[in-house]
Scaffold this motif. Structure first.
Motif, PDB file in Angstrom:
ATOM      1  N   ARG A 291       0.914  -1.579   0.240  1.00  0.00           N
ATOM      2  CA  ARG A 291       0.265   0.271   0.147  1.00  0.00           C
ATOM      3  C   ARG A 291       0.446   1.095   0.203  1.00  0.00           C
ATOM      4  NH1 ARG A 291      -1.544  -3.666   4.101  1.00  0.00           N
ATOM      5  NH2 ARG A 291      -0.845  -2.238   5.730  1.00  0.00           N
ATOM      6  N   ILE A 292       1.378   2.043  -1.192  1.00  0.00           N
ATOM      7  CA  ILE A 292       1.873   3.009  -1.251  1.00  0.00           C
ATOM      8  C   ILE A 292       1.111   3.683  -1.501  1.00  0.00           C
ATOM      9  CG2 ILE A 292       4.014   4.119  -3.107  1.00  0.00           C
ATOM     10  CD1 ILE A 292       4.005   0.674  -3.713  1.00  0.00           C
ATOM     11  N   ALA A 293       1.635   5.321  -0.154  1.00  0.00           N
ATOM     12  CA  ALA A 293       1.263   6.216  -0.050  1.00  0.00           C
ATOM     13  C   ALA A 293       1.817   7.398  -1.462  1.00  0.00           C
ATOM     14  CB  ALA A 293       1.566   7.037   0.734  1.00  0.00           C
ATOM     15  N   LEU A 294       1.165   8.289  -2.068  1.00  0.00           N
ATOM     16  CA  LEU A 294       2.273   8.650  -3.027  1.00  0.00           C
ATOM     17  C   LEU A 294       1.902  10.113  -3.055  1.00  0.00           C
ATOM     18  CD1 LEU A 294       4.092   8.358  -5.943  1.00  0.00           C
ATOM     19  CD2 LEU A 294       1.430   7.910  -7.411  1.00  0.00           C
ATOM     20  N   ALA A 295       2.980  10.772  -3.081  1.00  0.00           N
ATOM     21  CA  ALA A 295       2.477  12.388  -2.993  1.00  0.00           C
ATOM     22  C   ALA A 295       2.116  12.622  -4.784  1.00  0.00           C
ATOM     23  CB  ALA A 295       3.768  12.759  -2.300  1.00  0.00           C
TER      24      ALA A 295
ATOM     25  N   GLY B 148       3.803  17.416   9.735  1.00  0.00           N
ATOM     26  CA  GLY B 148       4.342  16.615  11.015  1.00  0.00           C
ATOM     27  C   GLY B 148       3.284  15.120  10.422  1.00  0.00           C
ATOM     28  N   GLY B 149       2.810  14.669   9.753  1.00  0.00           N
ATOM     29  CA  GLY B 149       1.933  12.900   9.181  1.00  0.00           C
ATOM     30  C   GLY B 149       3.532  12.889   8.395  1.00  0.00           C
TER      31      GLY B 149
ATOM     32  N   ASP C 104      -1.847  19.467   2.188  1.00  0.00           N
ATOM     33  CA  ASP C 104      -1.656  19.562   3.073  1.00  0.00           C
ATOM     34  C   ASP C 104      -2.219  18.312   3.923  1.00  0.00           C
ATOM     35  OD1 ASP C 104      -0.575  20.130   6.007  1.00  0.00           O
ATOM     36  OD2 ASP C 104      -2.223  21.905   6.396  1.00  0.00           O
ATOM     37  N   GLU C 105      -2.017  18.015   3.070  1.00  0.00           N
ATOM     38  CA  GLU C 105      -2.404  15.784   3.436  1.00  0.00           C
ATOM     39  C   GLU C 105      -1.429  15.914   3.856  1.00  0.00           C
ATOM     40  OE1 GLU C 105      -5.860  16.173   0.154  1.00  0.00           O
ATOM     41  OE2 GLU C 105      -4.436  15.083  -0.154  1.00  0.00           O
ATOM     42  N   PRO C 106      -1.242  14.903   4.273  1.00  0.00           N
ATOM     43  CA  PRO C 106      -0.290  13.480   4.893  1.00  0.00           C
ATOM     44  C   PRO C 106      -0.221  12.912   4.476  1.00  0.00           C
ATOM     45  CG  PRO C 106      -2.517  13.976   6.950  1.00  0.00           C
ATOM     46  CD  PRO C 106      -3.039  14.448   6.270  1.00  0.00           C
TER      47      PRO C 106
ATOM     48  N   LEU D 248      -1.839   4.867  -3.181  1.00  0.00           N
ATOM     49  CA  LEU D 248      -2.678   5.773  -2.296  1.00  0.00           C
ATOM     50  C   LEU D 248      -2.608   7.234  -2.289  1.00  0.00           C
ATOM     51  CD1 LEU D 248      -2.731   3.457   1.601  1.00  0.00           C
ATOM     52  CD2 LEU D 248      -4.077   3.427  -1.201  1.00  0.00           C
ATOM     53  N   PRO D 249      -3.401   7.860  -3.617  1.00  0.00           N
ATOM     54  CA  PRO D 249      -2.424   9.492  -3.655  1.00  0.00           C
ATOM     55  C   PRO D 249      -2.502  10.010  -2.858  1.00  0.00           C
ATOM     56  CG  PRO D 249      -4.340   8.946  -5.698  1.00  0.00           C
ATOM     57  CD  PRO D 249      -3.837   7.160  -3.726  1.00  0.00           C
ATOM     58  N   PHE D 250      -2.235  11.135  -2.247  1.00  0.00           N
ATOM     59  CA  PHE D 250      -2.161  12.214  -1.402  1.00  0.00           C
ATOM     60  C   PHE D 250      -1.629  13.547  -1.756  1.00  0.00           C
ATOM     61  CE2 PHE D 250       1.708  10.753   0.484  1.00  0.00           C
ATOM     62  CZ  PHE D 250       2.417  11.851   0.877  1.00  0.00           C
TER      63      PHE D 250
END
Length: 444
Positions: free
Chosen positions: A250-254, A317-318, A285-287, A278-280
């Motif tokens: 599960r890859i958080a991708l900016a 911070g996140g 200002d999304e962690p 999982l894009p953000f």
């Protein structure tokens, strides 16, 4: 895996010949005519494929003859052609421009055309010349016997008299001239320091693409172009699989205007390997999503958004909290954001995440450009220690202070220069200025 879908390569003798306008015009014109067409891009360019996708509504992949062996090129081309009637591949730089390398592996447009057996549609800018254009075009026709010129498009023709003079020279070559495009500066797309302004940031892009389609189809027969295209002649096409092993499941991708440089073939490979993306948006200002097991900050334009990133307290911070338990990796712009500070073009220093000790600056621009052959020295999101990668570097920022973190990799350029240390790693956090195209162990 092979493809019977015909394809053609749009190239030029040099950068700025007009191949992007012709490619985008053809993609949109064929799409409007009901032809299922897909775009491809030679080389490691991030920006043009997004324009291709917008023009035709289908993803566009990168084909890089330096990083990828011919079988992988053919496999990606076949993947792009699925469900299509035609594939149009845009070249890079000049038709034969590349780096020192093994035959067929110099990274040139000609290498890709030869690997796939697709004819070349040569776009030649004739501004400032007349009969001499024929000598240059004839040279392109015979310089490399591996490729064939399917036809010539004359671009930026000044007048009927100018066209007649150019045509008189070309009559001696026996080459087919498919179109003569007049000067059309209004079709130019806005640019910035790394090339075109990104597709999602270009105002009124669909109107611009429709204008290109109108322009190209008014001077060039779509039926003729389609008849010139040929199915791939590649033998032994192989699916690329996962070109870089996914750093997690599960890859958080900016993903936003500051973090947008992600190769589509890499994301496709991660998904094929079972990973979820999982894009953000850091600019919103999304962690990183809490359910992710790793975080990837791609390149882009953080140097244009330094103040907003520094003020994005929930994102920073996140990200810091995320990195206490899970791996984080940054490429190019992402690497800069993981560092202590980023100095923008005005000379203002903005505090960044501080997860790595590197300090970078965009105030004094210096071009860093070229292929990178890398071997990791530390385990990271790129793989275990000793992972071999082929990648590319293109940025104007510089390292002001590398700090005391461990170097991540040993890299070498395509010019047999002495290897140098690159990147940083501190605990589960890593970063490099080079973008990884493929992990070469998987392509052996």
């Amino acid at each position: 895996m092979t493809s019977g879908v015909p394809g053609i390569v749009v190239a030029g003798p040099r950068s700025g010949s007009g191949k992007t306008t012709v490619t985008l015009g053809l993609l949109r014109a064929f799409t409007r005519a009901g032809v299922r067409v897909a775009g491809l891009k030679c080389g490691p360019d991030y920006i043009d494929p997004a324009f291709h996708a917008r023009a035709c509504g289908r993803p566009s992949l990168n084909l890089d003859a330096w990083a990828m062996p011919p079988g992988a090129l053919a496999g990606l081309a076949a993947e792009a052609a699925q469900g299509c009637d035609l594939v149009i591949c845009e070249g890079l730089m000049g038709l034969f421009d590349g780096v020192p390398g093994l035959p067929g592996r110099a990274g040139s447009t000609a290498d890709v055309a030869a690997a796939l057996g697709w004819p070349v549609l040569l776009v030649h800018d004739v501004s400032g010349q007349a009969q001499s254009a024929a000598a240059q075009i004839a040279g392109c026709a015979v310089f490399d016997p591996r490729i064939s010129l399917g036809g010539i498009i004359l671009n930026r023709v000044g007048s009927a008299r100018h066209h007649a003079l150019v045509a008189a020279g070309l009559a001696r070559t026996g080459l087919d001239v498919l179109a003569a495009l007049p000067k059309a500066p209004e079709l130019s797309l806005p640019e910035r320091h790394l090339g075109l302004v990104q597709a999602e940031e270009t105002a009124d892009l669909d109107r611009r693409l429709d204008a290109m389609a109108d322009f190209v189809s008014a001077h060039l027969s779509l039926d003729v172009v389609r008849a010139l295209a040929k199915p791939s002649a590649a033998i032994g096409a192989d699916p690329l699989g996962s070109p870089i092993p996914p750093p997690g499941q599960r890859i958080a991708l900016a993903r936003d205007a500051a973090f947008s440089f992600v190769y589509p073939h890499v994301l496709d490979g991660w998904r094929r390997a079972g990973a979820a993306i999982l894009p953000f948006s850091p600019l919103a200002d999304e962690p990183p999503p809490e359910e992710a097991d790793c975080c990837w900050l791609p390149g882009g334009y953080p140097e244009l958004h330094g103040g907003r990133i520094a003020a994005a307290s929930q994102f920073l911070g996140g990200l810091r909290a995320f990195a206490t338990r899970r791996p984080v990796h940054g490429e190019c712009g992402g690497y800069m954001v993981l560092g202590e500070s980023l100095v923008d073009a005005a000379g203002t220093a903005h505090p960044m995440a501080g997860l790595l000790s590197v300090r970078t600056s965009f105030a004094k621009r210096k071009l860093h450009l070229g292929y990178r052959d890398a071997e990791t020295l530390q385990p990271s999101s790129l793989g275990p220690s000793g992972t071999r990668l082929k990648g590319h570097e293109f940025h104007y920022a510089s390292i002001v202070d590398l700090g005391g973190d461990l170097p991540l990799a040993r890299v070498q350029t395509a010019y047999d220069e002495s290897p140098t240390l690159a990147g940083s790693r501190r605990g589960p956090v890593s970063g490099t200025f080079f973008h990884a195209l493929v992990a070469t162990q998987q392509l052996a």
